[in-house]
Structures are given as structure tokens and as C-alpha cells.
Write an enzyme that holds these catalytic residues in place. Structure first.
Site, PDB file in Angstrom:
ATOM      1  CE  LYS A 212      -1.397   2.661   2.564  1.00  0.00           C
ATOM      2  NZ  LYS A 212      -0.941   3.911   1.844  1.00  0.00           N
ATOM      3  CB  SER A 266       3.793   9.327  11.503  1.00  0.00           C
ATOM      4  OG  SER A 266       2.657   8.643  11.253  1.00  0.00           O
ATOM      5  CB  VAL A 269       0.728   5.098  11.168  1.00  0.00           C
ATOM      6  CG1 VAL A 269       0.419   4.154  10.566  1.00  0.00           C
ATOM      7  CG2 VAL A 269      -0.140   6.831  11.014  1.00  0.00           C
ATOM      8  CD  GLU A 293      13.727   1.440  10.748  1.00  0.00           C
ATOM      9  OE1 GLU A 293      14.456   2.567  11.087  1.00  0.00           O
ATOM     10  OE2 GLU A 293      14.596   0.270  10.483  1.00  0.00           O
ATOM     11  CB  CYS A 327      12.525  10.212   8.155  1.00  0.00           C
ATOM     12  SG  CYS A 327      13.984   9.203   7.122  1.00  0.00           S
ATOM     13  CD  GLU A 425       8.512  13.561  11.859  1.00  0.00           C
ATOM     14  OE1 GLU A 425       7.824  12.879  12.237  1.00  0.00           O
ATOM     15  OE2 GLU A 425       9.829  13.118  11.208  1.00  0.00           O
TER      16      GLU A 425
HETATM   17  P1  NAD Z   1       1.906   9.306   7.809  1.00  0.00           P
HETATM   18  O1  NAD Z   1       2.469   8.157   8.736  1.00  0.00           O
HETATM   19  O2  NAD Z   1       1.242  10.480   7.276  1.00  0.00           O
HETATM   20  O3  NAD Z   1       2.320   7.819   6.232  1.00  0.00           O
HETATM   21  C1  NAD Z   1       2.920   6.791   5.966  1.00  0.00           C
HETATM   22  C2  NAD Z   1       2.064   6.067   5.860  1.00  0.00           C
HETATM   23  O4  NAD Z   1       1.562   5.175   6.683  1.00  0.00           O
HETATM   24  C3  NAD Z   1       0.845   5.849   4.390  1.00  0.00           C
HETATM   25  O5  NAD Z   1       1.292   4.877   3.794  1.00  0.00           O
HETATM   26  C4  NAD Z   1      -0.371   6.564   4.705  1.00  0.00           C
HETATM   27  O6  NAD Z   1      -1.215   6.229   3.961  1.00  0.00           O
HETATM   28  C5  NAD Z   1      -0.512   5.387   5.661  1.00  0.00           C
HETATM   29  N1  NAD Z   1      -1.591   5.322   6.949  1.00  0.00           N
HETATM   30  C6  NAD Z   1      -1.767   6.572   7.064  1.00  0.00           C
HETATM   31  N2  NAD Z   1      -2.811   6.082   8.577  1.00  0.00           N
HETATM   32  C7  NAD Z   1      -2.135   4.502   8.890  1.00  0.00           C
HETATM   33  C8  NAD Z   1      -3.680   4.277   9.183  1.00  0.00           C
HETATM   34  N3  NAD Z   1      -4.252   4.607  10.057  1.00  0.00           N
HETATM   35  N4  NAD Z   1      -2.995   2.833   9.581  1.00  0.00           N
HETATM   36  C9  NAD Z   1      -2.062   2.590   8.438  1.00  0.00           C
HETATM   37  N5  NAD Z   1      -1.832   2.842   7.619  1.00  0.00           N
HETATM   38  C10 NAD Z   1      -1.788   4.646   7.602  1.00  0.00           C
HETATM   39  O7  NAD Z   1       3.691   9.445   7.073  1.00  0.00           O
HETATM   40  P2  NAD Z   1       4.107  10.528   5.971  1.00  0.00           P
HETATM   41  O8  NAD Z   1       3.962  11.939   5.388  1.00  0.00           O
HETATM   42  O9  NAD Z   1       3.599   9.876   4.437  1.00  0.00           O
HETATM   43  O10 NAD Z   1       5.911  10.501   5.373  1.00  0.00           O
HETATM   44  C11 NAD Z   1       5.719  11.184   7.049  1.00  0.00           C
HETATM   45  C12 NAD Z   1       6.894  10.435   8.324  1.00  0.00           C
HETATM   46  O11 NAD Z   1       7.587   9.163   7.518  1.00  0.00           O
HETATM   47  C13 NAD Z   1       8.086  11.210   9.020  1.00  0.00           C
HETATM   48  O12 NAD Z   1       7.297  11.194  10.880  1.00  0.00           O
HETATM   49  C14 NAD Z   1       9.174  10.310   8.678  1.00  0.00           C
HETATM   50  O13 NAD Z   1       9.946  10.692   9.481  1.00  0.00           O
HETATM   51  C15 NAD Z   1       8.987   9.116   8.720  1.00  0.00           C
HETATM   52  N6  NAD Z   1       9.947   8.897   7.793  1.00  0.00           N
HETATM   53  C16 NAD Z   1      10.641   7.891   8.453  1.00  0.00           C
HETATM   54  C17 NAD Z   1      11.708   7.099   7.823  1.00  0.00           C
HETATM   55  C18 NAD Z   1      13.167   6.135   8.198  1.00  0.00           C
HETATM   56  O14 NAD Z   1      14.026   5.795   7.646  1.00  0.00           O
HETATM   57  N7  NAD Z   1      12.962   6.062   9.642  1.00  0.00           N
HETATM   58  C19 NAD Z   1      11.634   7.651   6.012  1.00  0.00           C
HETATM   59  C20 NAD Z   1      10.604   8.215   6.177  1.00  0.00           C
HETATM   60  C21 NAD Z   1       9.570   8.654   6.459  1.00  0.00           C
END
Ligand code: NAD
Length: 541
Positions: A212, A266, A269, A293, A327, A425
Site C-alpha cells: 500500500k 510516522s 501510525v 522506520e 525523516c 517532529e
Molecule cells: P504517514 O504516517 O502519514 O503515512 C505513512 C504510510 O502510512 C502511508 O502509506 C499512509 O497512507 C499510511 N497510513 C496512514 N494512516 C494509517 C493507518 N491508520 N493505518 C495504516 N496505514 C496508515 O507518513 P508520511 O507523511 O507518508 O511520511 C512522513 C513520516 O514518515 C515522518 O514521520 C517521517 O519521519 C517518516 N519517515 C521515516 C523514515 C525512516 O527511515 N525512519 C523515512 C521516511 C519517512
């Protein structure tokens, strides 16, 4: 069947191209940008190799020009999610049994396709759909994804080579198979390569995957599926199901054959999904592997002895590249008062020259943030700082979403180490600085260590070796990726395996052997060439 012991080509990191004016790369990239801007793509689900359109359709928009729609994607309903799970399980049987060299070859070929024919289109897709300038797109969607695929194939071979010892008369073997079930991959918007890896790594080792993607990255992520298909990935090994995150996830997590979760996004989630997996634990055939991650609040800790110009560059690049939506982006800095005025002047001089706008104008260093939700969240932090007596916006602070979601690179000066923007963050182009009296070095270091729940990346700036040693040691559990005299972003596969602990994730290091191990089931087999023929032991005589 013929046999041989084959060696995977030894990988080197994909060289980053410059796209300088007048170059052939620039011409081809601009052609690809024009082509994509002038068409509206239809993006179906891909389940069992079939392209499926549903009743629910959503637009793919350009964040720096939000009236422009470059495509529509279809959302999975419950029925398609079930189909995707069935398809992953069905395809897995043959895929897992396939000799490793053939599985590896699919990903090595995909890497080669990305490095050549698809390079410009993939870059253009990420530039338009996720508002990344060409350099940011090149290091992500092309170079990092190529590296993930080539290095993972090489690492998997090393895993297979890890075997147990065998004393005389016995042959012990370690056998590595896929997990017993299917893997669910959920990817973020900010790195196209991460999506390709979250689905690709479990698939490489023989798993069937339901993927997804983030809704704001479907456009570029779909191209990865096209490339994998062209590289010969058998139908159903990876099933592409964009759609409502909650709906899809609830169905997946209720399935008895759910065997692994490969997530980046994030922290909140991830925590909620982990809880749901726990609630469902009795339903599963086996304990699912959970790899996530997640978020970061990445620091730069500077000492008086540091190279001040290098520090200023690290602050500007570390905090504002890709609008701070990495991130690993620097988002809090601790600077001694004795050098602050000079560091401030140097960073402001650079920031004054930063151009912001669409990705099509290659002079722009900063582009738009991903969508309206991100725009609202980030600007609320800026407004909070503007109205707070504990902080001052000392650079930028402006924003405008009339054409695209633009937020100026912003620097906040905080009076305390616990100010909201030093702790939470933000995931935008906002850097908060705390200026400390060198007499308070230890207390400030303590605040850096314990000031947030995260431990993703961090950087130390110092020339004095005793200080470097002290900081490196004190910050042991504060960053999974620590940089000395460099910005805290830009990890390279094979060089700095990536991931953090605490609220930043399970630290399974994407693009490394450690990550691949999580998608593997192992069996230890002992074969006795000379089994005993009596049950008594010598001590009994
Ligand atoms: P997000 O948490 O909004 O979404 C990430 C994924 O989770 C998406 O596919 C989203 O559709 C899905 N999602 C959202 N709500 C959900 C739920 N209730 N159930 C299941 N899936 C759900 O994050 P984003 O805005 O896409 O990315 C930014 C975040 O990702 C930041 O917090 C960043 O630090 C983190 N990030 C971390 C790394 C790492 O390697 N540590 C790398 C990239 C991004």
C-alpha cells in the site's frame, strides 16, 4: 537441472548525475517532464499482474501547482484487498521455490532499467508528483532504489553463505526460506525508493507482498511496478493496492496468514498498527515480523571548536533540502553563544540566496511541501513560534498556498531546550536553534539526549578530538545514524545503513543484511552420516 555456484555481481553505489545545463541528461529529463506534464495518467491497482480499476478514483496533483492534475489512481475496496492477499499467497509458492539467482536477476535487471531507460521518467515523476528538485529526485528515486536492489541481492547471497559448523560424521545446514504467509508493505510519500524497497526486500527473499503506497506518492510508485514487471517479476509477487489506509490495513491485519509488516512513516501510525497486531495475535499462524522506520527530531550539536562554515552549510542543507521532509532532516541545533553570531551570519547569507518555486525551474533549491494537510501542520508551528514569548522567528516564516504549497525556509531561535519546535517532529522547512553558554555544555548535552522521544539521526560538529569522543559516547542511544562534521541527512546504501531506535523505529537498517533477515525463516538441518546403534552412554558402563 544444471548446477553451479554463482556469484552476484559485487555492487558499487550508482553514480549521481548532475543534469547541468546543456547536458544530454538534462535534455532527456526535460523531455520526460514535458511528456508527463502534458498527459493525465490512469493508475490502476495491480493484483496478480492484472490491472484493475475500481469505482473510487482520486487525482494525483502537482504540489507546486496544485491545480494541475497529472493522473488519477484507483482505490482498493475490501474485495480487492482480499484478492491481493490471495494473489500474494498463491504467487509465493513458485516464487519462493525459484533458485535464488533467478529472483536476484529480476531485481538486478530492474536496477539496470532504472539506471538507463527509466531514469528520466522516474525522476520526472518524482519531481512532479512529490515536488522534488532534480538532485533530490536523482539521489532518491534513481540512485537509492538502484542501490537497494543491487546491494540487497548481494547481501542475500552472503546470508545464504552463512552456514553452521559440521563436526566429523555430521553435515549441518542452515536453510533460509521466506516467511510462512504474506508480507504487508506500507510506504511514505517522501522517498520513492523506500516504497520500492519496502515491497522489494521481502519479495527478493521469496515472500509474496501486498504493497500500500502513500496516496501522494502513488504516481511515482506505480512506475516501480511497471519497471519490476518489465524486469520479469512474476505476477502476484507484489500486489499494488493504493487506497484508504485504515480500510486496507484492517483487512490485512485480520488475516491468519499475515506474516510480516514492513513500514516506514510516522510514529503514531506505527504504534497504532503494532497495537492492532497485538490485539489480533491469536488469529495468526505465526508471530508476525514487525519492522518500522518512523519519525525523527534530528539534532546538530555544535562545539566551540567546530568549523563554523561547515556547520552553517550543514544547517542549511540538512534542514531545508526537500523542504525538510526527510525523516533525517536537521530540525534542532545547539550552538555555543561564542560562535553563534558568526554561524548565524553565514547561514543567513546562504538562506538569502535560496530560490523557492516549481521543480521545472532548476535554479530552485526549495520546492513545495507535499499537500494541504502538511502545509497546515507546518505553518501552525511557525505561527505558534511567532506568537510565543519563548521563541522568535529569525529567518523566513512566510508561506503561501495560492498556487502551490510553499513555505519559506524558516529559522526559529528558542529560549528553552523544551520549546515545542525543539521537541516535536514538524516535517517541514523549519529549523530551531538553541544558543547555549559554553559553561552549560553538559546540561545542554543532557537536553539534547533526553529532549525528545526520537533517536533517528544526529550530527556532531567539533574539531577537538576529546569533545568528539565525549559527544559520540554520550549520544550513543540518541541516533541510529550519527554524523561527525557532516549534515545528518543523505545516508547511502552500503555506506551508512539507515534507521533509528526509540520512537524512531525498530532500527532494522534498511538496505542491509539486518533488514533482510527479518523476512526470512530459517531451518537448521542436521544429517548424521553415522548414527549411533546403541542407546547406552560410556558413563553407564
Ligand atoms: P504517514 O504516517 O502519514 O503515512 C505513512 C504510510 O502510512 C502511508 O502509506 C499512509 O497512507 C499510511 N497510513 C496512514 N494512516 C494509517 C493507518 N491508520 N493505518 C495504516 N496505514 C496508515 O507518513 P508520511 O507523511 O507518508 O511520511 C512522513 C513520516 O514518515 C515522518 O514521520 C517521517 O519521519 C517518516 N519517515 C521515516 C523514515 C525512516 O527511515 N525512519 C523515512 C521516511 C519517512
Amino acid at each position: 537441472m544444471s548446477h553451479g555456484i554463482y556469484r552476484c555481481p559485487r555492487p558499487i553505489n550508482e553514480p549521481i548525475r548532475n543534469y547541468e545545463p546543456g547536458s544530454e541528461d538534462r535534455r532527456l529529463l526535460e523531455e520526460a517532464l514535458n511528456e508527463l506534464r502534458n498527459e493525465v495518467k490512469e493508475i490502476p491497482l495491480i493484483i496478480g499482474g492484472e490491472k484493475i480499476k475500481t469505482d473510487s478514483k482520486k487525482p494525483c496533483i502537482v504540489p507546486h501547482d496544485h491545480q494541475q492534475v497529472i493522473g488519477y489512481y484507483y482505490e482498493a475496496s475490501e474485495k480487492e484487498v482480499q484478492m491481493a492477499i490471495d494473489s500474494a499467497l498463491q504467487a509465493k509458492a513458485e516464487w519462493e521455490a525459484m533458485p535464488y539467482k533467478h529472483r536476484a536477476a529480476v531485481f538486478l535487471k530492474a536496477a539496470d532499467l532504472l539506471a538507463s531507460k527509466w531514469r528520466y521518467k522516474m525522476n520526472a515523476a518524482t519531481m512532479l508528483a512529490q515536488s522534488k528538485n532534480v538532485y533530490q529526485a536523482e539521489i532518491d528515486t534513481v540512485c537509492e532504489l538502484i542501490d537497494f536492489y543491487r546491494f540487497n541481492a548481494y547481501y542475500l547471497e552472503q546470508i545464504y553463505e552463512e552456514q553452521a559448523i559440521s563436526p566429523a560424521g555430521v553435515w549441518n545446514r542452515m536453510e533460509y526460506t521466506a516467511l510462512d504467509g504474506f508480507v504487508y508493505a506500507v510506504s511514505p510519500f517522501n522517498f520513492t525508493s523506500i516504497g520500492g524497497n519496502l515491497a522489494g526486500a521481502p519479495a527478493l527473499v521469496g515472500n509474496g507482498v501486498v504493497w500500500k503506497p502513500a496516496s501522494t506518492a502513488v504516481y511515482s510508485n506505480y512506475m516501480i511496478m511497471e519497471i519490476l514487471e518489465e524486469a520479469g517479476l512474476p505476477k502476484g509477487v507484489i500486489n499494488f493496492v493504493p487506497g484508504n489506509a485504515k480500510t486496507i490495513t484492517d483487512i490485512v491485519l485480520a488475516h491468519p496468514e499475515f506474516a510480516g509488516f514492513h513500514y516506514t512513516g510516522s510514529t503514531s501510525v506505527f504504534s497504532s498498527i503494532w497495537k492492532e497486531i497485538g490485539n489480533n495475535i491469536q488469529k495468526y499462524k505465526a508471530y508476525p515480523r514487525i519492522v518500522g522506520e518512523t519519525g525523527g527530531k534530528n539534532f546538530i550539536f555544535a562545539d566551540e571548536s567546530c568549523d563554523q562554515q561547515a556547520l552553517a552549510v550543514a544547517m542549511v542543507r540538512g534542514a531545508y533540502e526537500y523542504q525538510g521532509q526527510k525523516c533525517s532532516a536537521a530540525s534542532r541545533v545547539y550552538v555555543p553563544s561564542t560562535i553563534w553570531e558568526n554561524v548565524k551570519t553565514k547561514s543567513f547569507e546562504m538562506m538569502e540566496t535560496i530560490k523557492m518555486g516549481g521543480v521545472e525551474d532548476f535554479k530552485n533549491f526549495v520546492n513545495a511541501v507535499i499537500d494541504e494537510k502538511a502545509f497546515t501542520k507546518i505553518t501552525s508551528y511557525i505561527d505558534y513560534a511567532k506568537s510565543s514569548p519563548d521563541a522568535e522567528v529569525i529567518f523566513g516564516g512566510g508561506y503561501d498556498q495560492s498556487k502551490g504549497y510553499f513555505i519559506e525556509p524558516t529559522m526559529i531561535l528558542s529560549k528553552t531546550t523544551s520549546f515545542k519546535t525543539m521537541v516535536e517532529e514538524i516535517f517541514g522547512p523549519v529549523l530551531t536553534v538553541y544558543v547555549y553558554d559554553p559553561k552549560d555544555f553538559d546540561a545542554t548535552l543532557e537536553a539534547c539526549i533526553n529532549g525528545t522521544e526520537y533517536a533517528l539521526t544526529g550530527a556532531i560538529f567539533a574539531q577537538d578530538r576529546l569533545t568528539i569522543q565525549k559527544l559520540e559516547n554520550a549520544l550513543k542511544h540518541s541516533a541510529g545514524n550519527l554524523y561527525i562534521n557532516d549534515k545528518p541527512t543523505g545516508a547511502v546504501v552500503g555506506q551508512q545503513p539507515f534507521g533509528g531506535s526509540k520512537a524512531s523505529g525498530t532500527n532494522d537498517k534498511a538496505g542491509s543484511k539486518l533488514n533482510l533477515f527479518r523476512w526470512i525463516n530459517t531451518r537448521a538441518i542436521k544429517e548424521n552420516f553415522n548414527p549411533p546403534h546403541q542407546y547406552e552412554y560410556p558413563f553407564m558402563s
